[in-house]
Design an enzyme around this catalytic site. Structure first.
Site, PDB file in Angstrom:
ATOM      1  CE  LYS A  86      -6.932  16.772  40.296  1.00  0.00           C
ATOM      2  NZ  LYS A  86      -6.065  17.587  41.165  1.00  0.00           N
TER       3      LYS A  86
HETATM    4  C1  E4P Z   1      -6.902  16.698  44.271  1.00  0.00           C
HETATM    5  O1  E4P Z   1      -6.331  16.116  43.362  1.00  0.00           O
HETATM    6  C2  E4P Z   1      -6.687  18.106  44.621  1.00  0.00           C
HETATM    7  O2  E4P Z   1      -5.524  18.582  44.001  1.00  0.00           O
HETATM    8  C3  E4P Z   1      -6.461  18.361  46.089  1.00  0.00           C
HETATM    9  O3  E4P Z   1      -6.385  17.179  46.845  1.00  0.00           O
HETATM   10  C4  E4P Z   1      -7.273  19.464  46.652  1.00  0.00           C
HETATM   11  O4  E4P Z   1      -7.081  19.535  48.030  1.00  0.00           O
HETATM   12  P1  E4P Z   1      -7.272  20.834  48.911  1.00  0.00           P
HETATM   13  O5  E4P Z   1      -8.627  20.743  49.529  1.00  0.00           O
HETATM   14  O6  E4P Z   1      -6.186  20.727  49.924  1.00  0.00           O
HETATM   15  O7  E4P Z   1      -7.115  22.024  48.014  1.00  0.00           O
END
Ligand code: E4P
Length: 220
Positions: A86
């Site tokens: 990622k």
């Molecule tokens: C995406 O892969 C992220 O890990 C995640 O969805 C971030 O979301 P949040 O806004 O709840 O931190």
């Protein structure tokens, strides 16, 4: 639509996997820190998740320069065949994504908030593109409208490789319903949202009356 779990919590991942609906997991540094994760245990933790999940497991890089991101990505990808690296959308992240994709390593480009970011992520070679919904809502913008724009723009083009949209930063059921109707390939959700997705008061009421009637059958 496929359901991913957005967590680094092993118990929640095991539980969701046991339901037969878990197609993947996404993690990030915040989610790992929430589990009390340490630097020393990071790779082992990702390995544990990969062993549970029959699908891609996103592990995030933290470097800011392309060489660092690529080096981290290569190490992460070596943990298990289902690791997806990622990488945040930014110029160095795009360059790293290109390099990782050329090495055959799948990348999930994260922190996507605009159509150009999503298009560039796909062009650079990302296998997954992650538009965030809830963080827009947090600043009083319509996250679903942004998601819809990104899905529609990505669907206009052939990038020469498979690109799947992961609707991320999901806060509640309606985000998932709308994302599915817009054609997002995947929703990555916290475990509490996954639990809510399977529930409906009419299901509960129906089950209650079936069980009450079954008592009558047993006592007849
Ligand atoms: C995406 O892969 C992220 O890990 C995640 O969805 C971030 O979301 P949040 O806004 O709840 O931190």
């Amino acid at each position: 639509m496929k359901f991913f779990l957005d967590t680094a919590n092993i118990r929640d991942i095991e539980e969701a996997a046991s339901w037969g609906v878990l197609a993947g997991v996404t993690t990030n540094p915040t989610l790992y820190a929430r589990e009390g994760g340490t630097l020393a245990d990071f790779h082992a933790h990702i390995e544990r998740i990969c062993a549970i999940v029959d699908g891609p497991v996103s592990a995030e890089t933290v470097g800011l320069k392309r060489a660092e991101i690529v080096a981290e990505g290569v190490e992460l990808a070596a943990i298990a065949p289902n690791v997806v690296v990622k990488v945040p959308v930014m110029p160095e992240g795009l360059a790293a994504t290109k390099a990782l994709a050329e090495k055959g390593i799948a990348v999930n480009m994260t922190l996507c908030f605009t159509v150009p970011q999503a298009l560039m992520a796909a062009r650079a070679g990302a296998r997954y593109v992650s538009p965030f919904i809830g963080r827009f809502d947090d600043i009083s913008e319509d996250g679903l409208e942004h998601l819809g724009n990104m899905v529609a723009a990505l669907n206009n083009y052939d990038f020469g490789h498979d690109v799947e949209v992961i609707a991320a930063s999901v806060r509640h059921n309606q985000h998932v319903v709308a994302a599915a109707l817009m054609g997002a390939d995947i929703a990555t959700v916290p475990f509490n949202v996954l639990e809510k997705l399977v529930k409906h008061p009419l299901t509960d009421r129906g089950l209650e009356s079936f069980l009450a009637d079954w008592e009558k059958v047993k006592n007849a």
